[in-house]
Design a protein around this motif. Structure first.
Motif, PDB file in Angstrom:
ATOM      1  N   LYS A 143      -9.301   1.690 -14.789  1.00 27.83           N
ATOM      2  CA  LYS A 143     -10.696   1.695 -13.741  1.00 27.83           C
ATOM      3  C   LYS A 143     -10.370   1.830 -12.456  1.00 27.83           C
ATOM      4  O   LYS A 143     -11.122   0.994 -11.508  1.00 27.83           O
ATOM      5  CB  LYS A 143     -11.565   0.642 -14.126  1.00 27.83           C
ATOM      6  CG  LYS A 143     -12.145   1.109 -15.653  1.00 27.83           C
ATOM      7  CD  LYS A 143     -13.257   0.034 -15.957  1.00 27.83           C
ATOM      8  CE  LYS A 143     -13.613   0.163 -17.198  1.00 27.83           C
ATOM      9  NZ  LYS A 143     -14.818  -0.927 -17.858  1.00 27.83           N
ATOM     10  N   GLN A 144      -9.539   2.424 -12.025  1.00 26.94           N
ATOM     11  CA  GLN A 144      -8.867   2.564 -10.696  1.00 26.94           C
ATOM     12  C   GLN A 144      -8.680   1.320  -9.722  1.00 26.94           C
ATOM     13  O   GLN A 144      -8.765   1.059  -8.476  1.00 26.94           O
ATOM     14  CB  GLN A 144     -10.046   3.323  -9.650  1.00 26.94           C
ATOM     15  CG  GLN A 144     -10.590   4.770 -10.234  1.00 26.94           C
ATOM     16  CD  GLN A 144     -11.843   5.106  -9.365  1.00 26.94           C
ATOM     17  OE1 GLN A 144     -12.350   4.365  -8.946  1.00 26.94           O
ATOM     18  NE2 GLN A 144     -11.950   6.422  -9.366  1.00 26.94           N
ATOM     19  N   PHE A 145      -8.012   0.368 -10.592  1.00 26.02           N
ATOM     20  CA  PHE A 145      -7.222  -0.845 -10.028  1.00 26.02           C
ATOM     21  C   PHE A 145      -5.947  -0.683  -9.986  1.00 26.02           C
ATOM     22  O   PHE A 145      -5.074  -0.221 -11.026  1.00 26.02           O
ATOM     23  CB  PHE A 145      -7.599  -1.966 -10.983  1.00 26.02           C
ATOM     24  CG  PHE A 145      -7.149  -3.355 -10.573  1.00 26.02           C
ATOM     25  CD1 PHE A 145      -7.527  -3.945  -9.587  1.00 26.02           C
ATOM     26  CD2 PHE A 145      -6.134  -3.882 -11.399  1.00 26.02           C
ATOM     27  CE1 PHE A 145      -7.154  -4.997  -8.939  1.00 26.02           C
ATOM     28  CE2 PHE A 145      -5.292  -4.984 -10.721  1.00 26.02           C
ATOM     29  CZ  PHE A 145      -5.981  -5.553  -9.496  1.00 26.02           C
ATOM     30  N   ALA A 146      -5.429  -0.686  -8.881  1.00 28.52           N
ATOM     31  CA  ALA A 146      -3.830  -0.559  -8.460  1.00 28.52           C
ATOM     32  C   ALA A 146      -3.337  -1.885  -7.664  1.00 28.52           C
ATOM     33  O   ALA A 146      -4.215  -2.436  -6.833  1.00 28.52           O
ATOM     34  CB  ALA A 146      -3.554   0.644  -7.789  1.00 28.52           C
ATOM     35  N   VAL A 147      -2.134  -2.323  -7.552  1.00 25.03           N
ATOM     36  CA  VAL A 147      -1.741  -3.275  -6.970  1.00 25.03           C
ATOM     37  C   VAL A 147      -0.253  -3.006  -6.283  1.00 25.03           C
ATOM     38  O   VAL A 147       0.493  -2.436  -7.121  1.00 25.03           O
ATOM     39  CB  VAL A 147      -1.552  -4.741  -7.845  1.00 25.03           C
ATOM     40  CG1 VAL A 147      -1.016  -5.751  -6.965  1.00 25.03           C
ATOM     41  CG2 VAL A 147      -2.796  -5.131  -8.263  1.00 25.03           C
ATOM     42  N   ALA A 148       0.089  -3.112  -5.329  1.00 27.50           N
ATOM     43  CA  ALA A 148       1.349  -3.305  -4.700  1.00 27.50           C
ATOM     44  C   ALA A 148       1.780  -4.610  -3.950  1.00 27.50           C
ATOM     45  O   ALA A 148       0.980  -5.341  -3.334  1.00 27.50           O
ATOM     46  CB  ALA A 148       1.161  -2.158  -3.550  1.00 27.50           C
ATOM     47  N   VAL A 149       2.797  -4.874  -4.311  1.00 29.27           N
ATOM     48  CA  VAL A 149       3.453  -6.140  -4.118  1.00 29.27           C
ATOM     49  C   VAL A 149       4.699  -5.979  -3.248  1.00 29.27           C
ATOM     50  O   VAL A 149       5.341  -5.174  -3.545  1.00 29.27           O
ATOM     51  CB  VAL A 149       3.707  -7.262  -5.182  1.00 29.27           C
ATOM     52  CG1 VAL A 149       4.529  -8.285  -5.030  1.00 29.27           C
ATOM     53  CG2 VAL A 149       2.452  -7.474  -6.334  1.00 29.27           C
ATOM     54  N   GLU A 150       4.775  -6.705  -2.145  1.00 31.15           N
ATOM     55  CA  GLU A 150       5.865  -6.855  -1.077  1.00 31.15           C
ATOM     56  C   GLU A 150       6.405  -8.094  -1.417  1.00 31.15           C
ATOM     57  O   GLU A 150       5.608  -8.983  -1.387  1.00 31.15           O
ATOM     58  CB  GLU A 150       5.700  -6.440   0.056  1.00 31.15           C
ATOM     59  CG  GLU A 150       5.156  -5.211   0.421  1.00 31.15           C
ATOM     60  CD  GLU A 150       4.701  -4.907   1.804  1.00 31.15           C
ATOM     61  OE1 GLU A 150       5.058  -5.804   2.743  1.00 31.15           O
ATOM     62  OE2 GLU A 150       3.905  -3.976   2.084  1.00 31.15           O
ATOM     63  N   GLY A 151       7.974  -8.087  -1.854  1.00 30.68           N
ATOM     64  CA  GLY A 151       8.269  -9.721  -1.973  1.00 30.68           C
ATOM     65  C   GLY A 151       9.878  -9.781  -1.765  1.00 30.68           C
ATOM     66  O   GLY A 151      10.427  -8.816  -1.363  1.00 30.68           O
ATOM     67  N   LYS A 152      10.251 -10.738  -2.219  1.00 32.52           N
ATOM     68  CA  LYS A 152      11.914 -11.045  -2.248  1.00 32.52           C
ATOM     69  C   LYS A 152      12.243 -10.823  -3.908  1.00 32.52           C
ATOM     70  O   LYS A 152      11.801 -11.879  -4.513  1.00 32.52           O
ATOM     71  CB  LYS A 152      12.157 -12.345  -1.556  1.00 32.52           C
ATOM     72  CG  LYS A 152      11.957 -12.257  -0.037  1.00 32.52           C
ATOM     73  CD  LYS A 152      12.749 -11.253   0.783  1.00 32.52           C
ATOM     74  CE  LYS A 152      12.501 -11.213   2.084  1.00 32.52           C
ATOM     75  NZ  LYS A 152      12.816 -10.139   2.972  1.00 32.52           N
ATOM     76  N   GLU A 158     -13.506   1.819  -4.706  1.00 29.59           N
ATOM     77  CA  GLU A 158     -13.520   1.944  -3.208  1.00 29.59           C
ATOM     78  C   GLU A 158     -13.196   0.634  -2.405  1.00 29.59           C
ATOM     79  O   GLU A 158     -12.984   0.668  -1.400  1.00 29.59           O
ATOM     80  CB  GLU A 158     -14.937   2.237  -3.063  1.00 29.59           C
ATOM     81  CG  GLU A 158     -15.252   3.813  -3.723  1.00 29.59           C
ATOM     82  CD  GLU A 158     -15.718   4.738  -3.024  1.00 29.59           C
ATOM     83  OE1 GLU A 158     -15.861   4.556  -1.818  1.00 29.59           O
ATOM     84  OE2 GLU A 158     -15.661   5.914  -3.545  1.00 29.59           O
ATOM     85  N   ASP A 159     -13.195  -0.558  -3.158  1.00 27.10           N
ATOM     86  CA  ASP A 159     -12.693  -1.614  -2.463  1.00 27.10           C
ATOM     87  C   ASP A 159     -11.322  -1.996  -2.341  1.00 27.10           C
ATOM     88  O   ASP A 159     -10.311  -1.395  -3.202  1.00 27.10           O
ATOM     89  CB  ASP A 159     -13.172  -2.860  -3.164  1.00 27.10           C
ATOM     90  CG  ASP A 159     -14.808  -2.972  -2.968  1.00 27.10           C
ATOM     91  OD1 ASP A 159     -15.288  -2.591  -2.206  1.00 27.10           O
ATOM     92  OD2 ASP A 159     -15.331  -3.551  -3.914  1.00 27.10           O
ATOM     93  N   ASP A 160     -10.799  -2.483  -1.388  1.00 21.10           N
ATOM     94  CA  ASP A 160      -9.285  -2.718  -1.122  1.00 21.10           C
ATOM     95  C   ASP A 160      -9.360  -4.147  -0.307  1.00 21.10           C
ATOM     96  O   ASP A 160     -10.068  -4.302   0.415  1.00 21.10           O
ATOM     97  CB  ASP A 160      -8.428  -1.577  -0.495  1.00 21.10           C
ATOM     98  CG  ASP A 160      -8.624  -1.392   0.845  1.00 21.10           C
ATOM     99  OD1 ASP A 160      -7.696  -1.417   1.628  1.00 21.10           O
ATOM    100  OD2 ASP A 160      -9.846  -0.988   1.169  1.00 21.10           O
ATOM    101  N   GLY A 161      -7.858  -4.591  -0.483  1.00 16.88           N
ATOM    102  CA  GLY A 161      -7.789  -5.842   0.117  1.00 16.88           C
ATOM    103  C   GLY A 161      -6.523  -6.354   0.226  1.00 16.88           C
ATOM    104  O   GLY A 161      -5.533  -5.756  -0.514  1.00 16.88           O
ATOM    105  N   GLU A 162      -5.991  -7.308   1.025  1.00 17.34           N
ATOM    106  CA  GLU A 162      -4.744  -7.976   0.831  1.00 17.34           C
ATOM    107  C   GLU A 162      -4.919  -9.253   0.506  1.00 17.34           C
ATOM    108  O   GLU A 162      -5.818 -10.178   0.880  1.00 17.34           O
ATOM    109  CB  GLU A 162      -3.947  -7.947   2.157  1.00 17.34           C
ATOM    110  CG  GLU A 162      -3.560  -6.501   2.693  1.00 17.34           C
ATOM    111  CD  GLU A 162      -2.701  -6.627   3.664  1.00 17.34           C
ATOM    112  OE1 GLU A 162      -2.230  -5.508   4.005  1.00 17.34           O
ATOM    113  OE2 GLU A 162      -2.606  -7.487   4.534  1.00 17.34           O
ATOM    114  N   VAL A 163      -3.916  -9.940  -0.228  1.00 10.48           N
ATOM    115  CA  VAL A 163      -3.752 -11.440  -0.417  1.00 10.48           C
ATOM    116  C   VAL A 163      -2.223 -11.652   0.213  1.00 10.48           C
ATOM    117  O   VAL A 163      -1.235 -11.113  -0.263  1.00 10.48           O
ATOM    118  CB  VAL A 163      -3.591 -11.906  -1.903  1.00 10.48           C
ATOM    119  CG1 VAL A 163      -3.423 -13.214  -2.175  1.00 10.48           C
ATOM    120  CG2 VAL A 163      -5.080 -11.370  -2.390  1.00 10.48           C
TER     121      VAL A 163
END
Length: 139
Positions: free
Chosen positions: A75-84, A131-136
């Motif tokens: 349902k149009q949910f995606a995640v991009a993680v930046e890390g070590k 249509e929503d996006d954000g950062e943690v």
């Protein structure tokens, strides 16, 4: 925009098994490959993936630990993680993240010669939920 917390993102990630793990090669290229979290889905900002110690991604992470993970849910949910990234060779830590499905890949379980575990510690998580996006941001 509806801001999500880490626990909100983690709940929506619960059913996503495959992530694309991206590393930086010694030549500066971005190398990506699919990795399974083996249903180790209690997400707190750390992800764990088993691999072979001689794998290219292990060399990449040891040389340059900056990595990214991408997840595509329903349902149009995606995640991009930046890390070590960190390479773990400790059997006690293997045991904490081992699942029976891994026996298909590593015939001697945590005692399989040449096994390693990649830990990815998230520093920034960007999500899209329709249509929503954000950062943690994590430390």
């Amino acid at each position: 925009m509806n801001e999500m917390s880490l626990s909100d993102v983690a709940e929506k990630m619960r059913d996503i098994d495959i992530a694309m793990l991206c590393t930086l090669t010694d030549g500066g290229a971005i190398a990506a490959r699919p990795m399974s979290n083996n249903r180790d889905v209690t997400y707190d900002g750390d992800s764990y993936y088993f691999t072979w110690e001689q794998a290219r991604m292990v060399l990449d992470i040891e040389r340059q630990p900056t990595v990214s993970l991408t997840f595509q849910g329903s349902k149009q949910f995606a995640v991009a993680v930046e890390g070590k990234g960190e390479i773990i060779r400790d059997k006690a830590q293997f045991e904490q993240h081992w699942t029976p499905d891994l026996d298909n890949w590593f015939e001697d379980g945590i005692d399989t010669p040449g096994i390693a575990m990649i830990k990815v510690h998230a520093e920034r998580i960007h999500y899209w939920d329709g249509e929503d996006d954000g950062e943690v941001m994590l430390s």
